[in-house]
Design a protein around this motif. Structure first.
Motif, PDB file in Angstrom:
ATOM      1  N   PRO A 185       0.800  -1.231   0.000  1.00 25.62           N
ATOM      2  CA  PRO A 185       0.000   0.000   0.000  1.00 25.62           C
ATOM      3  C   PRO A 185       0.838   1.290   0.000  1.00 25.62           C
ATOM      4  O   PRO A 185       0.507   2.240  -0.700  1.00 25.62           O
ATOM      5  CB  PRO A 185      -0.845  -0.124   1.268  1.00 25.62           C
ATOM      6  N   ALA A 186       1.908   1.328   0.749  1.00 19.64           N
ATOM      7  CA  ALA A 186       2.748   2.532   0.779  1.00 19.64           C
ATOM      8  C   ALA A 186       3.423   2.765  -0.573  1.00 19.64           C
ATOM      9  O   ALA A 186       3.596   3.910  -0.998  1.00 19.64           O
ATOM     10  CB  ALA A 186       3.802   2.434   1.878  1.00 19.64           C
ATOM     11  N   GLN A 187       3.795   1.683  -1.254  1.00 18.26           N
ATOM     12  CA  GLN A 187       4.403   1.817  -2.581  1.00 18.26           C
ATOM     13  C   GLN A 187       3.376   2.319  -3.595  1.00 18.26           C
ATOM     14  O   GLN A 187       3.703   3.136  -4.458  1.00 18.26           O
ATOM     15  CB  GLN A 187       4.980   0.487  -3.043  1.00 18.26           C
ATOM     16  N   VAL A 213      -6.942  10.965  -7.699  1.00 18.87           N
ATOM     17  CA  VAL A 213      -6.741   9.543  -7.450  1.00 18.87           C
ATOM     18  C   VAL A 213      -6.892   9.331  -5.938  1.00 18.87           C
ATOM     19  O   VAL A 213      -5.907   9.276  -5.203  1.00 18.87           O
ATOM     20  CB  VAL A 213      -5.360   9.060  -7.960  1.00 18.87           C
ATOM     21  N   PRO A 214      -8.148   9.274  -5.485  1.00 20.91           N
ATOM     22  CA  PRO A 214      -8.363   9.123  -4.050  1.00 20.91           C
ATOM     23  C   PRO A 214      -7.978   7.721  -3.580  1.00 20.91           C
ATOM     24  O   PRO A 214      -8.100   6.773  -4.349  1.00 20.91           O
ATOM     25  CB  PRO A 214      -9.867   9.354  -3.894  1.00 20.91           C
ATOM     26  N   PRO A 215      -7.490   7.585  -2.391  1.00 16.29           N
ATOM     27  CA  PRO A 215      -7.333   8.607  -1.362  1.00 16.29           C
ATOM     28  C   PRO A 215      -5.951   9.255  -1.350  1.00 16.29           C
ATOM     29  O   PRO A 215      -5.615   9.968  -0.415  1.00 16.29           O
ATOM     30  CB  PRO A 215      -7.530   7.799  -0.077  1.00 16.29           C
ATOM     31  N   HIS A 216      -5.160   9.043  -2.402  1.00 14.03           N
ATOM     32  CA  HIS A 216      -3.753   9.420  -2.350  1.00 14.03           C
ATOM     33  C   HIS A 216      -3.431  10.850  -2.734  1.00 14.03           C
ATOM     34  O   HIS A 216      -2.595  11.475  -2.088  1.00 14.03           O
ATOM     35  CB  HIS A 216      -2.925   8.460  -3.197  1.00 14.03           C
ATOM     36  N   VAL A 231     -12.565  17.433 -14.870  1.00 15.84           N
ATOM     37  CA  VAL A 231     -12.130  16.561 -13.784  1.00 15.84           C
ATOM     38  C   VAL A 231     -11.952  15.139 -14.302  1.00 15.84           C
ATOM     39  O   VAL A 231     -12.791  14.639 -15.053  1.00 15.84           O
ATOM     40  CB  VAL A 231     -13.154  16.561 -12.628  1.00 15.84           C
ATOM     41  N   VAL A 232     -10.864  14.528 -13.881  1.00 17.23           N
ATOM     42  CA  VAL A 232     -10.611  13.113 -14.139  1.00 17.23           C
ATOM     43  C   VAL A 232     -10.464  12.469 -12.769  1.00 17.23           C
ATOM     44  O   VAL A 232      -9.698  12.947 -11.935  1.00 17.23           O
ATOM     45  CB  VAL A 232      -9.325  12.908 -14.958  1.00 17.23           C
ATOM     46  N   GLU A 233     -11.207  11.393 -12.535  1.00 17.51           N
ATOM     47  CA  GLU A 233     -11.085  10.682 -11.270  1.00 17.51           C
ATOM     48  C   GLU A 233     -11.012   9.187 -11.529  1.00 17.51           C
ATOM     49  O   GLU A 233     -11.752   8.656 -12.364  1.00 17.51           O
ATOM     50  CB  GLU A 233     -12.258  10.990 -10.349  1.00 17.51           C
ATOM     51  N   THR A 234     -10.100   8.539 -10.811  1.00 15.03           N
ATOM     52  CA  THR A 234      -9.919   7.097 -10.940  1.00 15.03           C
ATOM     53  C   THR A 234      -9.342   6.544  -9.651  1.00 15.03           C
ATOM     54  O   THR A 234      -8.907   7.300  -8.780  1.00 15.03           O
ATOM     55  CB  THR A 234      -9.010   6.760 -12.147  1.00 15.03           C
ATOM     56  N   ASP A 235      -9.335   5.237  -9.542  1.00 17.01           N
ATOM     57  CA  ASP A 235      -8.756   4.579  -8.373  1.00 17.01           C
ATOM     58  C   ASP A 235      -7.252   4.386  -8.604  1.00 17.01           C
ATOM     59  O   ASP A 235      -6.768   4.482  -9.737  1.00 17.01           O
ATOM     60  CB  ASP A 235      -9.445   3.229  -8.137  1.00 17.01           C
ATOM     61  N   PRO A 236      -6.504   4.115  -7.531  1.00 19.08           N
ATOM     62  CA  PRO A 236      -5.048   3.994  -7.669  1.00 19.08           C
ATOM     63  C   PRO A 236      -4.595   2.928  -8.664  1.00 19.08           C
ATOM     64  O   PRO A 236      -3.695   3.180  -9.465  1.00 19.08           O
ATOM     65  CB  PRO A 236      -4.580   3.662  -6.248  1.00 19.08           C
TER      66      PRO A 236
END
Length: 123
Positions: free
Chosen positions: A29-31, A56-59, A78-83
């Motif tokens: 997760p940290a990487q 790129v939530p939650p980062h 707006v562009v939104e996506t997962d990590p």
């Protein structure tokens, strides 16, 4: 979600290291967090501006791409996506069109198309 501010220039070597980690896979997760932040900072550095907000939530989130600047409220582009989707877009294992079609990326606004900016190329 923290906003990533481009404080010091990020180096191509830092981006290459992140791309290598992403390509190998199996990230802790940290990487994942660090790779997301590094690649978002790189995108904002290469394409400075305030026209598109990439989230790129939650980062992290950054504003990038030259053009009209918004000053209040939700930006018009707006562009939104997962990590994991973001990292796949960055290395090219997921195409922009496939990400949109599958709902892995939500993009709104006339300038919210990142096709020409992704994937990143290793240096």
């Amino acid at each position: 979600m923290s906003s990533v501010m481009v404080r010091r220039p990020i180096s191509a070597a830092e981006v290459d290291a992140a791309l290598a980690q992403i390509t190998v896979g199996g990230l802790a997760p940290a990487q994942v967090r660090d790779c997301v932040r590094t690649t978002l900072r790189w995108l904002a550095q290469l394409h400075p501006g305030h026209t598109v907000e990439i989230r790129v939530p939650p980062h992290a989130a950054v504003q990038a791409v030259a053009g009209p600047r918004h000053t209040r409220g939700t930006p018009p582009n707006v562009v939104e996506t997962d990590p994991s989707s973001w990292l796949e877009l960055v290395v090219g294992t997921l195409s922009w069109d496939d990400a949109l079609a599958s709902g892995r990326v939500v993009a709104s606004g006339l300038r919210a198309d990142l096709t020409g900016l992704l994937p990143f190329q290793r240096r």
